[in-house]
Write an enzyme that holds these catalytic residues in place. Sequence first.
Site, short mmCIF file in Angstrom:
data_model
loop_
_atom_site.label_atom_id
_atom_site.label_comp_id
_atom_site.label_asym_id
_atom_site.label_seq_id
_atom_site.Cartn_x
_atom_site.Cartn_y
_atom_site.Cartn_z
N HIS A 4 0.79 -1.24 0.00
CA HIS A 4 0.00 0.00 0.00
C HIS A 4 0.81 1.28 0.00
O HIS A 4 0.25 2.37 0.01
CB HIS A 4 -0.96 0.00 1.20
CG HIS A 4 -1.85 -1.20 1.22
ND1 HIS A 4 -1.53 -2.35 1.90
CD2 HIS A 4 -3.02 -1.44 0.59
CE1 HIS A 4 -2.49 -3.24 1.72
NE2 HIS A 4 -3.40 -2.72 0.92
N GLY A 20 -5.70 11.60 9.08
CA GLY A 20 -6.58 10.68 8.37
C GLY A 20 -6.69 11.02 6.89
O GLY A 20 -6.71 10.14 6.03
N ARG A 24 -4.80 16.57 3.81
CA ARG A 24 -4.20 17.20 4.99
C ARG A 24 -2.72 16.84 5.08
O ARG A 24 -1.92 17.65 5.53
CB ARG A 24 -4.90 16.74 6.27
CG ARG A 24 -6.27 17.34 6.46
CD ARG A 24 -6.14 18.69 7.17
NE ARG A 24 -7.41 19.37 7.24
CZ ARG A 24 -8.32 19.16 8.18
NH1 ARG A 24 -8.09 18.27 9.13
NH2 ARG A 24 -9.44 19.82 8.18
N ARG A 43 -3.29 4.51 -4.22
CA ARG A 43 -4.70 4.71 -3.82
C ARG A 43 -5.00 6.15 -3.40
O ARG A 43 -5.95 6.40 -2.65
CB ARG A 43 -5.09 3.77 -2.66
CG ARG A 43 -5.17 2.32 -3.09
CD ARG A 43 -5.47 1.41 -1.93
NE ARG A 43 -5.43 0.03 -2.38
CZ ARG A 43 -6.50 -0.77 -2.43
NH1 ARG A 43 -7.67 -0.35 -2.05
NH2 ARG A 43 -6.37 -2.01 -2.85
N ARG A 87 -0.51 10.47 15.42
CA ARG A 87 -1.74 10.79 14.71
C ARG A 87 -2.10 12.24 14.96
O ARG A 87 -2.06 12.72 16.10
CB ARG A 87 -2.87 9.87 15.18
CG ARG A 87 -4.25 10.35 14.79
CD ARG A 87 -5.30 9.28 14.84
NE ARG A 87 -6.64 9.84 14.95
CZ ARG A 87 -7.28 10.52 13.98
NH1 ARG A 87 -6.69 10.72 12.82
NH2 ARG A 87 -8.49 10.99 14.17
N GLY A 89 -5.32 14.56 14.09
CA GLY A 89 -6.65 14.40 13.50
C GLY A 89 -7.69 15.18 14.26
O GLY A 89 -7.39 15.97 15.15
N SER A 90 -8.92 14.94 13.87
CA SER A 90 -10.03 15.62 14.53
C SER A 90 -10.79 14.62 15.38
O SER A 90 -10.66 13.40 15.22
CB SER A 90 -10.95 16.26 13.50
OG SER A 90 -11.46 15.27 12.64
N SER A 203 -13.42 18.98 16.51
CA SER A 203 -14.05 19.56 15.33
C SER A 203 -15.56 19.64 15.47
O SER A 203 -16.22 20.37 14.73
CB SER A 203 -13.71 18.73 14.09
OG SER A 203 -14.20 17.41 14.25
N ASP A 204 -16.12 18.88 16.40
CA ASP A 204 -17.57 18.90 16.62
C ASP A 204 -17.81 18.43 18.05
O ASP A 204 -16.89 17.95 18.71
CB ASP A 204 -18.30 18.02 15.60
CG ASP A 204 -17.75 16.61 15.55
OD1 ASP A 204 -16.85 16.35 14.74
OD2 ASP A 204 -18.19 15.76 16.35
N ARG A 217 -10.78 25.36 10.39
CA ARG A 217 -10.12 24.07 10.60
C ARG A 217 -8.63 24.15 10.35
O ARG A 217 -7.84 23.51 11.04
CB ARG A 217 -10.73 23.00 9.70
CG ARG A 217 -12.09 22.61 10.19
CD ARG A 217 -12.74 21.56 9.32
NE ARG A 217 -14.12 21.41 9.72
CZ ARG A 217 -14.68 20.25 10.01
NH1 ARG A 217 -14.00 19.15 9.94
NH2 ARG A 217 -15.94 20.21 10.39
N1 HPA Z 1 -17.25 10.59 15.77
C1 HPA Z 1 -16.25 9.83 15.30
N2 HPA Z 1 -15.16 10.33 14.79
C2 HPA Z 1 -15.04 11.66 14.71
C3 HPA Z 1 -16.05 12.50 15.16
C4 HPA Z 1 -17.19 11.94 15.72
O1 HPA Z 1 -18.11 12.65 16.16
N3 HPA Z 1 -15.64 13.78 14.93
C5 HPA Z 1 -14.42 13.71 14.35
N4 HPA Z 1 -14.06 12.43 14.22
#
Ligand code: HPA
Length: 234
Positions: A4, A20, A24, A43, A87, A89-90, A203-204, A217
């Site tokens: 890969h 991820g 990015r 890929r 890692r 990431g968000s 991120s949320d 972001r």
């Molecule tokens: N759930 C899973 N993975 C995530 C989320 C989430 O709400 N936000 C960013 N990565």
Amino acid sequence: MTIHIGAKPGQIADTVLMPGDPYRARWAAQTFLDNAELVNEVRGMLGYTGTWRGHRVTVQGSGMGMPSLSIYANELIRDYGAKTLIRIGSCGGMQPQVKIRDIIIAMTASTLSTPSRGIFRELNFAPAADWGLLRAAVTACEARGIAPHVGGIYSSDVFYDERPDLNDQMVRHGILGVEMEAAELYTLAARHGARALAVLTVSDHLGTGEALPSEDREKSFGDMVEIALEAAFA
Ligand code: HPA
């Protein structure tokens, strides 16, 4: 070359940052590394190697979820000899004190299951961050006036969760946030004697339903890349 990853032997650095999202990876490499060179596009999972303050660094996309990350982390560690994997990431915030844009440094990563589950059978292995990396990342945050949340996260197998009761149990047990990769990264690093850490931007938020506007972001992501680099070479 592996199945890969198309990089030639020697083209992957000992230190690898793993977002991820492959785009990015490109953005982080082009923004923070000197002489960033594309070393993988199999890929479309872009990987770049360059230098940061004279240190060689690879930024390699992991894809979303533990099965995808497991493929890249296995090949990076076992075939290319990567020693430090961070890692970047968000994640979704889970506790009320965790706000959008905050940084979480994952001390442990709880799961329902990882691709490594088959090895452990009835044992509940506790995937944990490398202590030296974790401490260095906290120091790097503090040096730039950021107070990170440090504690347990939850690596879920699903983004669209049909079992919200599991999230409720995670919240009840003090878990800071949810993402989908760290537990397998920590487990593979433990198995192969590498160092691993996950530095995450919120991120949320699962409790409030807020989400980071897309224009914000990039800046939050930039802090995370620099914290990861400073931790790797502390
Ligand atoms: N759930 C899973 N993975 C995530 C989320 C989430 O709400 N936000 C960013 N990565």
